[in-house]
Design a protein around this motif. Structure first.
Motif, mmCIF file in Angstrom:
data_model
loop_
_atom_site.group_PDB
_atom_site.id
_atom_site.type_symbol
_atom_site.label_atom_id
_atom_site.label_comp_id
_atom_site.label_asym_id
_atom_site.label_seq_id
_atom_site.Cartn_x
_atom_site.Cartn_y
_atom_site.Cartn_z
ATOM 1 N N UNK A 24 0.832 -1.206 0.000
ATOM 2 C CA UNK A 24 0.000 0.000 0.000
ATOM 3 C C UNK A 24 0.867 1.257 0.000
ATOM 4 N N UNK A 25 2.001 1.190 0.689
ATOM 5 C CA UNK A 25 2.898 2.348 0.713
ATOM 6 C C UNK A 25 3.391 2.673 -0.690
ATOM 7 N N UNK A 26 3.746 1.654 -1.452
ATOM 8 C CA UNK A 26 4.244 1.882 -2.810
ATOM 9 C C UNK A 26 3.125 2.329 -3.746
ATOM 10 N N UNK A 222 7.644 -3.505 7.897
ATOM 11 C CA UNK A 222 8.099 -2.192 7.452
ATOM 12 C C UNK A 222 9.485 -1.879 8.002
ATOM 13 N N UNK A 223 9.704 -2.182 9.268
ATOM 14 C CA UNK A 223 11.012 -1.943 9.896
ATOM 15 C C UNK A 223 12.111 -2.711 9.164
ATOM 16 N N UNK A 224 11.885 -3.997 8.924
ATOM 17 C CA UNK A 224 12.912 -4.824 8.291
ATOM 18 C C UNK A 224 13.165 -4.400 6.851
ATOM 19 N N UNK A 225 12.112 -4.002 6.177
ATOM 20 C CA UNK A 225 12.288 -3.572 4.783
ATOM 21 C C UNK A 225 13.068 -2.266 4.716
ATOM 22 N N UNK A 226 12.797 -1.357 5.646
ATOM 23 C CA UNK A 226 13.452 -0.048 5.616
ATOM 24 C C UNK A 226 14.856 -0.101 6.196
ATOM 25 N N UNK A 227 15.014 -0.742 7.358
ATOM 26 C CA UNK A 227 16.301 -0.743 8.050
ATOM 27 C C UNK A 227 17.301 -1.709 7.428
ATOM 28 N N UNK A 228 16.803 -2.815 6.849
ATOM 29 C CA UNK A 228 17.704 -3.846 6.330
ATOM 30 C C UNK A 228 17.487 -4.151 4.848
ATOM 31 N N UNK A 235 10.551 -10.001 4.591
ATOM 32 C CA UNK A 235 10.202 -9.288 5.819
ATOM 33 C C UNK A 235 8.957 -9.889 6.463
ATOM 34 N N UNK A 236 7.956 -10.245 5.651
ATOM 35 C CA UNK A 236 6.735 -10.838 6.190
ATOM 36 C C UNK A 236 7.013 -12.200 6.820
ATOM 37 N N UNK A 283 20.825 -0.961 15.898
ATOM 38 C CA UNK A 283 20.646 -1.532 14.551
ATOM 39 C C UNK A 283 21.862 -2.366 14.151
ATOM 40 N N UNK A 284 22.127 -3.440 14.886
ATOM 41 C CA UNK A 284 23.269 -4.306 14.528
ATOM 42 C C UNK A 284 22.970 -5.082 13.251
ATOM 43 N N UNK A 285 23.966 -5.808 12.767
ATOM 44 C CA UNK A 285 23.740 -6.676 11.604
ATOM 45 C C UNK A 285 22.576 -7.616 11.897
ATOM 46 N N UNK A 286 21.747 -7.825 10.880
ATOM 47 C CA UNK A 286 20.559 -8.649 11.097
ATOM 48 C C UNK A 286 20.921 -10.093 11.427
ATOM 49 N N UNK A 287 21.995 -10.582 10.825
ATOM 50 C CA UNK A 287 22.463 -11.940 11.107
ATOM 51 C C UNK A 287 23.886 -11.846 11.669
ATOM 52 N N UNK A 288 24.111 -12.344 12.901
ATOM 53 C CA UNK A 288 23.115 -13.019 13.751
ATOM 54 C C UNK A 288 22.503 -12.132 14.838
#
Length: 382
Positions: A24-26, A222-228, A235-236, A283-288
């Protein structure tokens, strides 16, 4: 089983907009704050609606209220799926009434609570709380269905499931034989619930515990899509993992509360949230590291949510459980309304989600101190 199923089905409907937030945002070119508002509207309506629905459940029972809430939720589901996704105004209107599905929680708690003795209510309510995994069903199925069929598919399927459950509950669901028959007005029962100290204490704790879960289940894609810079589907799926872990931890929190004490479980789990949120604020690296931080928070928030209602069941008179549940459940839902707006506002102005997570860590720290103090009094009186 029937109450848990009803909780899950209605929460599935309640969470339909969250996985589609980036889409919806897009398509509608929404700002970060507009998108956060769209995702938060069903949360606040579903939360405030729990107050009258809980009081009505005390009076009419779950056999009446579960089919009624499920049938009413079908209308906004069909509206959004068929007509209401072409503009922000229509989505906000549909999302407002989609909040009806979120009130099912206030129906199920008094139904389940009345069927079990006090020593088993923590685990029983924790198992009922697994129904909040309906949000995971939404996260796992909504985007794939949109890609495989079209935008209407997840809404039509959810409406059909809601209709089937409404019929099933009307035929099979029973209230506990010893359930008190309440004849006083809804307003009087709500007033009585507000006079109980446990209502306010549990509301504050649930606003943080369940509110944190709701906020992440709504805003995490939304957080994962924007931040990472993850894809919408990735993300879902990660949000679904967060939800599943929180759902599985909720019976654990109830079970531990039956054996230790709810406030001791709350103190330990909230302390874990402090550490995990503080780590993720950088906001560290997502993995791990980021993954570990989020999954740790999911476990702690789920267990804490189970412990809160173990505490409610332990100290609330049985004839007031519905009214108290409505107020406490509303506080939990409202606790999930503000964080997405704050996260959107922080990122919109600072391009950084860190302050929002730092605020969660501070709030959890205050709640940990409160619970540590409160545990001495609660242990002595319960």
């Amino acid at each position: 089983m029937l109450a848990t199923l009803g909780f899950a089905v209605n929460f599935w409907a309640w969470a339909l907009l969250s996985p589609l937030g980036p889409l919806f945002q897009d398509e509608l070119r929404l700002s970060s704050l507009q998108q956060a508002l769209l995702l938060a509207v069903p949360v606040i309506v579903g939360s405030l609606g729990r107050i009258p629905v809980g009081a009505l459940t005390d009076r009419f029972g779950g056999r009446v209220m579960f089919p009624l809430v499920s049938a009413a939720t079908i209308v906004p589901v069909l509206f959004v799926g068929l007509f209401g996704h072409g503009s922000l105004a229509a989505l906000l209107c549909g999302g407002f009434f989609l909040g009806i599905g979120g009130t099912a929680f206030a129906v199920g708690v008094p139904v389940v609570n009345a069927w079990f003795p006090p020593r088993q209510r923590g685990l029983a309510l924790g198992v009922f709380g697994v129904g909040m995994g309906g949000t995971a069903i939404s996260a796992l199925t909504t985007v794939p269905l949109v890609k495989a069929v079209d935008l209407t598919a997840p809404f039509l399927i959810t409406a059909a499931v809601l209709a089937a459950y409404a019929v099933l509950a009307a035929v099979l669901l029973r209230d506990a034989p010893g359930r008190p028959r309440i004849t006083t007005s809804v307003l009087r029962r709500l007033t009585g619930a507000l006079r109980l100290p446990i209502t306010w204490q549990a509301s504050a704790l649930y606003a943080l515990a369940f509110g944190g879960y709701v906020a992440f289940s709504v805003y995490l894609p939304t957080y994962l899509r924007t931040a990472y810079t993850l894809s919408q589907a990735d993300a879902a799926n990660r949000m679904a993992g967060f939800v599943v872990l929180a759902v599985l931890a909720r019976p654990l929190g109830g079970w531990l509360s039956d054996r230790l004490h709810p406030t001791r479980v709350l103190g330990g789990t909230l302390a874990v949230v402090v550490v995990a949120a503080a780590v993720q604020a950088f906001t560290p690296d997502l993995v791990p590291v980021g993954t570990i931080a989020f999954l740790t928070m999911a476990t702690a928030l789920g267990a804490a949510s189970g412990a809160v209602f173990a505490l409610v069941a332990l100290v609330t008179p049985i004839e007031q459980v519905g009214a108290v549940t409505g107020v406490v459940g509303a506080a939990g839902g409202l606790g999930g309304f503000l964080p997405p707006l704050l996260m959107g506002a922080f990122y919109g102005s600072l391009q950084d989600y860190g302050p929002g997570l730092a605020l969660l860590a501070v709030s959890a720290g205050v709640a940990t101190l409160f619970t540590t103090f409160f545990s001495h009094r609660a242990t002595a009186t319960a």
